[in-house]
Design a protein around this motif. Structure first.
Motif, PDB file in Angstrom:
ATOM      1  N   CYS A   1       4.371  -0.878 -10.119  1.00 19.20           N
ATOM      2  CA  CYS A   1       3.212  -1.651 -10.338  1.00 19.20           C
ATOM      3  C   CYS A   1       2.999  -2.077 -11.562  1.00 19.20           C
ATOM      4  O   CYS A   1       2.210  -3.095 -12.010  1.00 19.20           O
TER       5      CYS A   1
ATOM      6  N   ILE B   1      10.131   1.101   0.046  1.00 21.88           N
ATOM      7  CA  ILE B   1       9.644   2.011  -1.296  1.00 21.88           C
ATOM      8  C   ILE B   1       9.018   2.843  -1.336  1.00 21.88           C
ATOM      9  O   ILE B   1       9.429   3.768  -1.963  1.00 21.88           O
ATOM     10  N   LEU B   2       7.789   2.875  -0.736  1.00 26.25           N
ATOM     11  CA  LEU B   2       7.118   3.814  -0.666  1.00 26.25           C
ATOM     12  C   LEU B   2       7.306   5.015   0.025  1.00 26.25           C
ATOM     13  O   LEU B   2       7.099   6.240  -0.162  1.00 26.25           O
TER      14      LEU B   2
ATOM     15  N   ARG C   1      -1.160   0.655   0.242  1.00 26.29           N
ATOM     16  CA  ARG C   1      -0.011  -0.466   0.424  1.00 26.29           C
ATOM     17  C   ARG C   1      -0.368  -1.891   0.308  1.00 26.29           C
ATOM     18  O   ARG C   1       0.228  -2.905  -0.318  1.00 26.29           O
TER      19      ARG C   1
ATOM     20  N   SER D   1       7.611   7.796 -11.482  1.00 29.63           N
ATOM     21  CA  SER D   1       7.942   7.137 -10.201  1.00 29.63           C
ATOM     22  C   SER D   1       8.224   5.694  -9.997  1.00 29.63           C
ATOM     23  O   SER D   1       7.632   4.876 -10.613  1.00 29.63           O
TER      24      SER D   1
ATOM     25  N   VAL E   1       7.571   3.834  -7.795  1.00 31.08           N
ATOM     26  CA  VAL E   1       6.363   2.871  -7.318  1.00 31.08           C
ATOM     27  C   VAL E   1       5.277   2.572  -8.568  1.00 31.08           C
ATOM     28  O   VAL E   1       4.803   1.428  -8.806  1.00 31.08           O
TER      29      VAL E   1
ATOM     30  N   VAL F   1       7.629  -3.216   0.565  1.00 30.51           N
ATOM     31  CA  VAL F   1       6.764  -2.154   0.109  1.00 30.51           C
ATOM     32  C   VAL F   1       6.993  -1.001   0.798  1.00 30.51           C
ATOM     33  O   VAL F   1       6.999   0.318   0.171  1.00 30.51           O
TER      34      VAL F   1
ATOM     35  N   ILE G   1      -0.777  -2.561  -3.608  1.00 31.22           N
ATOM     36  CA  ILE G   1       0.476  -3.082  -3.951  1.00 31.22           C
ATOM     37  C   ILE G   1       1.228  -4.368  -3.652  1.00 31.22           C
ATOM     38  O   ILE G   1       1.903  -5.031  -4.437  1.00 31.22           O
TER      39      ILE G   1
END
Length: 694
Positions: A342, A321-322, A252, A336, A338, A318, A255
């Motif tokens: 990225c 989102i995760l 986390r 994904s 995520v 974040v 990111i």
């Protein structure tokens, strides 16, 4: 490293430490927003009692033994604890349900396309990774509250904008021409600045998140939880990687750092394209305002929902989102969200870095002003002609507000104040809202409606008790069955419960009667909840944060113009002016007092508007002593609530004026030409004093 050291100087490091303190305070403030700072120890104590494991009967018995306010806090914790237990118990079943649904969907022709099959297979394989993860109940509140309340990404962005602003200082101080004529100097410096921005983002983000996480772990404990599976966190059954909490926190962090680096490199690109730093700040502010407006006003069901989905504020959440499982099809392959996020951030960061390096070499200083530049120059000439006809006081006001960029500071302080007020609001339960409606209906100066209602409830209890006694006698004579007697028992229990619900109103009536007897003041029977949040003990954290931010802004406004005069040598001319230094300094001090006083007034009005929308202000003309927590304030005994609010406004204005005069005095007589270095010291001293006295 020298460029990084120049940017992370002593002043910047002190600001980073202050920002870390703000992160910690915000995490704590959001955690005790439902109970108030005075009851925070009770909340931690009751949570530690809950996690030791108890039956429902023991929990109910413990709740009955607590006082009313403590019971309300405990019930909220017990509800959260029950939801967490239900999540733990249903984790395995929820994962298996997703896998089973994926297998069943393959059998239907409607999902027979290659893209659908690929997405279903990916979902099945992803959830099989966490099918056998052993989740268990642990002390996870510290990590959960940190993830829920962490605002470090916003603080990091604000600090990075400040660092970027310092990077491009050479465009305003005349160094641009020297840098541009250096052999390979401008390109090498652009590379170093770009690298410094990225490293600074990584460093600052790490400090902010560590401070917030460690502070929560110190309060609640749960250090051993860091090695547990991340799926032990409530709501993380859709996070499909079987990793520990510590590993998840590191991912986390990376990111968040990647998102911050991409955003700040784009912001740095804006600064590179604009020749004036102030133009860059205005443009970034407009973009940020547009993003905030879109986030608040665009619905996910509307035609413009794409603008909310890709909104910067939405992307910066974040943890949310995760926690969600979401795939997107790219060239027929499910990927994904995520991973997409990225990759997009990496691409944006790389492209921005390349353009920054190239622009550092290409953009030349001293270019002829364009149409907009000429228009701004003409407006400046008109303003100067107007100022030449005004008294000297208004010229000083112009210097503080425009020349020294005081208006930017005021805008930032207003924005932060709105953010603090909105994030400190309490959502009351339906029961509490119903009680407040009763206050509106039956309360006030004439509370005879309450007395009649209480008497009716008491009579209902007496009547139910009498009927029960009669029923028992009939039961003994064999005239009634056991079920008939039970109905009378239930009727008595219902009547008693309704009377118990009136206990809060009865206490208020008793308090009002005591005030009438002691002081001869006709206090009102009214709800304490909203006003306790507005200016009572439960709003103390909000007031403290607003005072800290206001003090910060006042110091910047009052000091900046003085430091500019020492840098450009104007202090020597002022010292030899016709009316003398004292007159000049008096005018400056008066300008500071007026400007910061108006700013404090504006902040207070904004705060009260937000508080009014959140809680309302019923019976605003009631005697202040109607609020039980104001009974100790003898000096305010005979004023109304509205008059007390004016007193608080005057107090905030006086605080701003005092800090402004303090800063002017320190800049003029202590720090002088090094007044910029004294800003962090003044801010730290003022913050320490506020924390002690508030």
């Amino acid at each position: 490293m020298k460029e990084l050291g120049r940017l992370l100087n002593r002043k910047t490091i002190l600001l980073i430490l202050a920002a870390a303190c703000i992160c910690v305070v915000v995490v704590f403030a959001k955690d005790f927003s439902d109970c108030g700072i005075d009851n925070y120890k009770i909340k931690v104590r009751e949570y530690n009692w809950l996690i030791n494991g108890h039956t429902d009967e023991q929990i109910q018995q413990h709740a009955d033994e607590l006082a009313q306010d403590d019971r309300r806090i405990f019930k909220r914790l017990a509800k959260e604890y029950k939801e967490k237990s239900d999540y733990i118990d249903g984790y395995t079943e929820s994962v298996k349900t997703v896998i089973t649904n994926a297998l069943n969907m393959k059998k239907f022709s409607v999902f027979g396309t290659s893209e659908s099959i690929a997405n279903i297979n990916k979902t099945e394989n992803d959830y099989k990774r966490i099918e056998n993860v052993q989740v268990r109940e642990l002390n996870s509140r510290a990590v959960e509250q940190f993830l829920k309340n962490d605002i470090s990404i916003y603080i990091v962005l604000a600090l990075m904008i400040y660092i970027i602003y310092n990077i491009y200082e050479y465009r305003d101080n005349g160094m641009w021409q020297i840098i541009y004529t250096a052999v390979n100097g401008r390109m090498r410096l652009a590379v170093k600045d770009t690298a410094a921005v990225g490293l600074s983002a990584l460093f600052v983000s790490l400090i902010m998140q560590l401070c917030g996480l460690v502070s929560m772990l110190v309060v609640y404990g749960g250090w051993d939880f860091l090695t547990a599976p991340v799926q032990c966190l409530k709501g993380y059954n859709n996070f499909t990687y079987p990793i520990s909490v510590m590993t998840y926190l590191f991912i986390r962090y990376m990111i968040i750092s990647l998102i911050v680096i991409a955003i700040v490199l784009v912001i740095s690109l804006v600064f590179s394209l604009c020749r004036k730093r102030i133009s860059s700040v205005v443009l970034v502010g407009i973009i940020a305002g547009a993003e905030a407006f879109a986030y608040q006003n665009i619905s996910m069901q509307g035609r413009l929902r794409i603008f909310k989905k890709i909104n910067i504020i939405n992307v910066m959440n974040v943890s949310n989102i995760l926690r969600k499982y979401d795939n997107i099809m790219i060239a027929g392959v499910p990927v994904s969200m995520v991973n997409v996020l990225c990759m997009v951030c990496i691409i944006i960061a790389v492209i921005s870095a390349i353009f920054l390096v190239l622009l550092g070499k290409v953009i030349r200083p001293g270019r002829t002003a364009g149409f907009i530049g000429k228009m701004i120059e003409k407006i400046g000439h008109v303003v100067q002609r107007i100022l030449s006809r005004l008294p000297h006081f208004w010229k000083e006001m112009y210097k503080f507000l425009i020349t020294a960029r005081g208006w930017i500071v005021i805008c930032v302080v207003v924005f932060i104040t709105i953010f603090i007020c909105n994030n400190q609001k309490i959502a009351y339960s339906e029961d509490e809202k119903k009680r407040d409606e009763y206050y509106q209906q039956y309360g006030g100066r004439d509370y005879s409606g309450f007395t009649s209602l209480i008497e009716q409830r008491q009579n209902d209890v007496y009547e139910a008790q009498a009927k029960l006694d009669a029923a028992r006698e009939q039961y003994e004579w064999g005239e009634l069955s056991e079920d008939d007697v039970s109905r009378y028992v239930y009727n008595l229990m219902d009547a008693t419960r309704l009377l118990d619900n009136m206990s809060e109103y009865m206490q208020q009536i008793e308090y009002v009667s005591q005030i009438k007897e002691q002081y001869g003041i006709d206090a009102y029977v009214m709800s304490q909840r909203g006003y306790d949040q507005i200016f009572g003990s439960k709003g103390a954290t909000r007031k403290l944060l607003i005072y800290i931010i206001l003090g910060f802004g006042v110091v910047l406004i009052a000091e900046t113009e003085s430091s500019v005069e020492y840098k450009n040598g104007m202090n020597m001319l002022i010292g030899s002016s016709k009316k003398g230094r004292r007159w000049e300094h008096t005018v400056k001090a008066a300008a500071v007092c007026i400007l910061v006083g108006v700013s404090a007034f504006l902040l207070y009005i904004i705060e009260m508007i937000i508080m009014y929308k959140a809680y309302g202000m019923p019976y605003i003309n009631a005697p202040l002593i109607s609020l039980t927590y104001m009974n100790t304030a003898k000096v305010f005994r005979n004023i109304t609530i509205s008059q007390y609010m004016l007193v608080l406004m005057a107090e905030e204005i006086l605080f701003a004026v005092a800090v402004g005069l303090e800063t002017v005095f320190a800049s003029r007589h202590i720090f002088k030409k090094n007044s910029g270095k004294g800003i962090p010291l003044i801010i730290v001293i003022n913050t320490a004093i506020l924390c002690i006295i508030m």
